[in-house]
Design a protein around this motif. Structure first.
Motif, PDB file in Angstrom:
ATOM      1  N   THR A 119      -9.202  -5.734   1.591  1.00  0.00           N
ATOM      2  CA  THR A 119      -7.771  -5.921   1.861  1.00  0.00           C
ATOM      3  C   THR A 119      -6.929  -5.254   0.782  1.00  0.00           C
ATOM      4  O   THR A 119      -5.912  -4.606   1.077  1.00  0.00           O
ATOM      5  CB  THR A 119      -7.441  -7.424   1.936  1.00  0.00           C
ATOM      6  OG1 THR A 119      -8.203  -8.019   2.976  1.00  0.00           O
ATOM      7  CG2 THR A 119      -5.957  -7.644   2.200  1.00  0.00           C
ATOM      8  N   ALA A 120      -7.353  -5.383  -0.478  1.00  0.00           N
ATOM      9  CA  ALA A 120      -6.588  -4.802  -1.583  1.00  0.00           C
ATOM     10  C   ALA A 120      -6.512  -3.281  -1.458  1.00  0.00           C
ATOM     11  O   ALA A 120      -5.443  -2.684  -1.625  1.00  0.00           O
ATOM     12  CB  ALA A 120      -7.207  -5.196  -2.914  1.00  0.00           C
ATOM     13  N   ALA A 121      -7.621  -2.632  -1.131  1.00  0.00           N
ATOM     14  CA  ALA A 121      -7.627  -1.176  -1.001  1.00  0.00           C
ATOM     15  C   ALA A 121      -6.702  -0.722   0.118  1.00  0.00           C
ATOM     16  O   ALA A 121      -5.951   0.252  -0.026  1.00  0.00           O
ATOM     17  CB  ALA A 121      -9.052  -0.675  -0.748  1.00  0.00           C
ATOM     18  N   ARG A 122      -6.759  -1.442   1.244  1.00  0.00           N
ATOM     19  CA  ARG A 122      -5.889  -1.092   2.372  1.00  0.00           C
ATOM     20  C   ARG A 122      -4.419  -1.248   1.991  1.00  0.00           C
ATOM     21  O   ARG A 122      -3.585  -0.392   2.313  1.00  0.00           O
ATOM     22  CB  ARG A 122      -6.234  -1.976   3.567  1.00  0.00           C
ATOM     23  CG  ARG A 122      -5.307  -1.772   4.771  1.00  0.00           C
ATOM     24  CD  ARG A 122      -5.738  -2.634   5.945  1.00  0.00           C
ATOM     25  NE  ARG A 122      -5.781  -4.041   5.611  1.00  0.00           N
ATOM     26  CZ  ARG A 122      -4.702  -4.839   5.543  1.00  0.00           C
ATOM     27  NH1 ARG A 122      -3.482  -4.331   5.772  1.00  0.00           N
ATOM     28  NH2 ARG A 122      -4.830  -6.122   5.252  1.00  0.00           N
ATOM     29  N   LEU A 123      -4.101  -2.327   1.286  1.00  0.00           N
ATOM     30  CA  LEU A 123      -2.706  -2.583   0.911  1.00  0.00           C
ATOM     31  C   LEU A 123      -2.216  -1.605  -0.156  1.00  0.00           C
ATOM     32  O   LEU A 123      -1.056  -1.198  -0.139  1.00  0.00           O
ATOM     33  CB  LEU A 123      -2.552  -4.029   0.425  1.00  0.00           C
ATOM     34  CG  LEU A 123      -2.685  -5.099   1.509  1.00  0.00           C
ATOM     35  CD1 LEU A 123      -2.669  -6.497   0.885  1.00  0.00           C
ATOM     36  CD2 LEU A 123      -1.554  -4.978   2.531  1.00  0.00           C
ATOM     37  N   TYR A 124      -3.092  -1.210  -1.085  1.00  0.00           N
ATOM     38  CA  TYR A 124      -2.691  -0.209  -2.077  1.00  0.00           C
ATOM     39  C   TYR A 124      -2.327   1.105  -1.388  1.00  0.00           C
ATOM     40  O   TYR A 124      -1.323   1.758  -1.738  1.00  0.00           O
ATOM     41  CB  TYR A 124      -3.817   0.049  -3.081  1.00  0.00           C
ATOM     42  CG  TYR A 124      -3.846  -0.910  -4.249  1.00  0.00           C
ATOM     43  CD1 TYR A 124      -2.701  -1.140  -5.011  1.00  0.00           C
ATOM     44  CD2 TYR A 124      -5.036  -1.556  -4.622  1.00  0.00           C
ATOM     45  CE1 TYR A 124      -2.738  -2.014  -6.104  1.00  0.00           C
ATOM     46  CE2 TYR A 124      -5.075  -2.422  -5.708  1.00  0.00           C
ATOM     47  CZ  TYR A 124      -3.923  -2.644  -6.433  1.00  0.00           C
ATOM     48  OH  TYR A 124      -3.951  -3.501  -7.506  1.00  0.00           O
ATOM     49  N   ALA A 125      -3.130   1.504  -0.402  1.00  0.00           N
ATOM     50  CA  ALA A 125      -2.847   2.743   0.320  1.00  0.00           C
ATOM     51  C   ALA A 125      -1.538   2.632   1.096  1.00  0.00           C
ATOM     52  O   ALA A 125      -0.731   3.579   1.124  1.00  0.00           O
ATOM     53  CB  ALA A 125      -4.004   3.065   1.270  1.00  0.00           C
ATOM     54  N   GLU A 126      -1.304   1.468   1.692  1.00  0.00           N
ATOM     55  CA  GLU A 126      -0.050   1.254   2.429  1.00  0.00           C
ATOM     56  C   GLU A 126       1.142   1.272   1.476  1.00  0.00           C
ATOM     57  O   GLU A 126       2.189   1.862   1.777  1.00  0.00           O
ATOM     58  CB  GLU A 126      -0.120  -0.075   3.172  1.00  0.00           C
ATOM     59  CG  GLU A 126       1.121  -0.399   3.991  1.00  0.00           C
ATOM     60  CD  GLU A 126       1.031  -1.765   4.662  1.00  0.00           C
ATOM     61  OE1 GLU A 126       2.107  -2.320   4.990  1.00  0.00           O
ATOM     62  OE2 GLU A 126      -0.091  -2.283   4.838  1.00  0.00           O
ATOM     63  N   ALA A 127       0.991   0.623   0.315  1.00  0.00           N
ATOM     64  CA  ALA A 127       2.074   0.601  -0.672  1.00  0.00           C
ATOM     65  C   ALA A 127       2.378   2.003  -1.187  1.00  0.00           C
ATOM     66  O   ALA A 127       3.540   2.347  -1.432  1.00  0.00           O
ATOM     67  CB  ALA A 127       1.699  -0.316  -1.834  1.00  0.00           C
ATOM     68  N   ALA A 128       1.348   2.838  -1.331  1.00  0.00           N
ATOM     69  CA  ALA A 128       1.550   4.212  -1.795  1.00  0.00           C
ATOM     70  C   ALA A 128       2.414   4.993  -0.819  1.00  0.00           C
ATOM     71  O   ALA A 128       3.281   5.774  -1.225  1.00  0.00           O
ATOM     72  CB  ALA A 128       0.208   4.903  -1.988  1.00  0.00           C
ATOM     73  N   ARG A 129       2.195   4.770   0.471  1.00  0.00           N
ATOM     74  CA  ARG A 129       2.992   5.475   1.475  1.00  0.00           C
ATOM     75  C   ARG A 129       4.454   5.059   1.429  1.00  0.00           C
ATOM     76  O   ARG A 129       5.347   5.823   1.800  1.00  0.00           O
ATOM     77  CB  ARG A 129       2.420   5.227   2.872  1.00  0.00           C
ATOM     78  CG  ARG A 129       1.056   5.874   3.106  1.00  0.00           C
ATOM     79  CD  ARG A 129       0.659   5.831   4.572  1.00  0.00           C
ATOM     80  NE  ARG A 129       0.427   4.476   5.050  1.00  0.00           N
ATOM     81  CZ  ARG A 129      -0.739   3.852   4.999  1.00  0.00           C
ATOM     82  NH1 ARG A 129      -1.804   4.457   4.462  1.00  0.00           N
ATOM     83  NH2 ARG A 129      -0.869   2.621   5.467  1.00  0.00           N
ATOM     84  N   LYS A 130       4.722   3.846   0.970  1.00  0.00           N
ATOM     85  CA  LYS A 130       6.096   3.325   0.917  1.00  0.00           C
ATOM     86  C   LYS A 130       6.793   3.615  -0.412  1.00  0.00           C
ATOM     87  O   LYS A 130       8.003   3.436  -0.527  1.00  0.00           O
ATOM     88  CB  LYS A 130       6.095   1.808   1.124  1.00  0.00           C
ATOM     89  CG  LYS A 130       5.570   1.345   2.470  1.00  0.00           C
ATOM     90  CD  LYS A 130       5.552  -0.181   2.514  1.00  0.00           C
ATOM     91  CE  LYS A 130       5.040  -0.719   3.832  1.00  0.00           C
ATOM     92  NZ  LYS A 130       4.974  -2.204   3.832  1.00  0.00           N
TER      93      LYS A 130
END
Length: 383
Positions: free
Chosen positions: A347-358
């Motif tokens: 979950t953390a890896a997925r959220l880090y990638a999502e946060a990077a896009r934002k």
């Protein structure tokens, strides 16, 4: 030419003209003309009273412009009131200039630009470079701001809170171009603190000093961001930290707590910890509670969730985060961090990638992308 002297004298000269009746835009133009004349004349014949010289020349430039403007004939009576050349009154009107530049009718961006021009003494080109916009764009912004406050007179007390907001905005712009806006904000806030006895002014100055003290450790040699927990604390400016703590303690002793004092108290607790692991997170949570009570700001509650996660464990932090709006800036990055702390690497890896896009800034985007890549690498190693 002593640039520091010129910049220190400019606000006082401008306020003298405004107090004599010149509107802000005309006064600012006249002061700029006087500064150009100073650049030409001073190297060969430096004046004994630089401020008096600038006031005299600027006032004459203003009167010349007034005479030439047929639409302003009603000001002819003012021409007869030209004071005789001589030393300028030793009165610091800079505080009034702060209030004028932070007038509530101005947008935040215009107030910041006008403050840097009129109080900071920066050129339009320097301000444009600092904000990474064309010089013509910044010139228009400043001109509109000057027109907006042209009819404002110094006949009412200014709003200190608005001035502090403007200075805080300047500080948060950091550094770009050839002007260090964070250092400039510290300089201007020192100037304000010398002019007004107010605990929140002291609180903001302390906050700036404590944050600015960590600047050298915030980025790696390649320009990448270094999180607070990973910073080399030996690179922190201990003199600035000591000064910030001293100013904060004096402000808190007055028992008139405000949001900048509360923010400075949190920064002081971080600065006081010899290592990241020794940070007093319990007390930081208490200060965030005070700050939330003062401001009811959702970003404060977001930062509080991080502190709760450190003080009481990641699941407590995630519970605090769940009560907040998921569209808040950095919400996804905080969730990623807390899930990583809780051991949920997928979950953390997925959220880090999502946060990077934002992420709004390239450095932050790169940092979050590296965090996602780091966790993805760890996950592959454990398969």
């Amino acid at each position: 030419m002593d640039e520091a002297l010129i910049r220190s004298l400019t606000p006082g000269v401008l306020t003298v003209l405004v107090r004599r009746g010149a509107d802000f835009a005309a006064a600012e133009d006249a002061v700029q003309d006087a500064l150009v004349e100073a650049v030409r004349a001073w190297p060969a014949d430096p004046p004994r009273d630089p401020k008096g010289w600038l006031v005299t020349v600027a006032w004459r430039r203003f009167l010349d412009a007034t005479r030439a403007d047929t639409a302003r004939r009603r000001r002819e009576d003012r021409i007869e009131e030209e004071p005789a050349p001589g030393p300028a009154p030793d009165v610091d009107d800079t505080l009034q200039l702060y209030f004028l530049c932070a007038h509530p009718s101005l947008t935040p961006s215009s107030a910041v630009a006008l403050t840097l021009r009129a109080v900071g003494g920066l050129t339009t080109r320097q301000i444009a470079r600092a904000y990474l916009v064309p010089e013509a764009t910044m010139a228009q912004r400043i001109s509109r701001a000057k027109r907006t406050v042209a009819g404002v007179r110094f006949d009412r007390p200014g709003d200190v809170a608005t001035v502090l907001r403007v200075l805080y905005l300047v500080f948060n712009e950091g550094y770009s171009g050839d002007v260090d806006l964070a250092a400039e904000a510290v300089r201007l806030t020192r100037q304000l603190a010398a002019s007004v006895d107010h605990p929140e002014v002291a609180g903001l100055l302390a906050l700036m000093l404590l944050h600015h003290a960590r600047r050298a450790a915030r980025t790696a040699p390649d320009g990448s961001l270094v999180p607070l927990a990973e910073q080399d604390r030996g690179r922190w400016d201990t003199a600035s930290i000591a000064e910030g703590v001293r100013i904060l303690q004096a402000a808190l002793a007055r028992d008139r707590l405000g949001e900048f004092q509360a923010q400075a108290a949190i920064a002081a607790l971080h600065a006081d910890a010899p290592t990241a692991g020794e940070t007093d997170w319990v007390q930081i949570v208490e200060w965030y509670d005070e700050l939330a009570r003062l401001t009811d700001n959702p970003v404060v509650r977001l930062n509080r969730a991080v502190a709760v996660g450190e003080a009481d464990g990641p699941r407590a932090g995630l519970a605090a985060l769940a009560a907040l709006d998921g569209t808040l800036p950095r919400h996804t990055a905080v969730a990623a961090y807390l899930h990583e702390r809780d051991g949920d690497l997928d979950t953390a890896a997925r959220l880090y990638a999502e946060a990077a896009r934002k992420a709004p800034a390239l450095a932050e985007r790169d940092h979050l992308t590296r965090q996602a890549a780091r966790l993805n690498s760890r996950r592959r190693e454990h398969r």
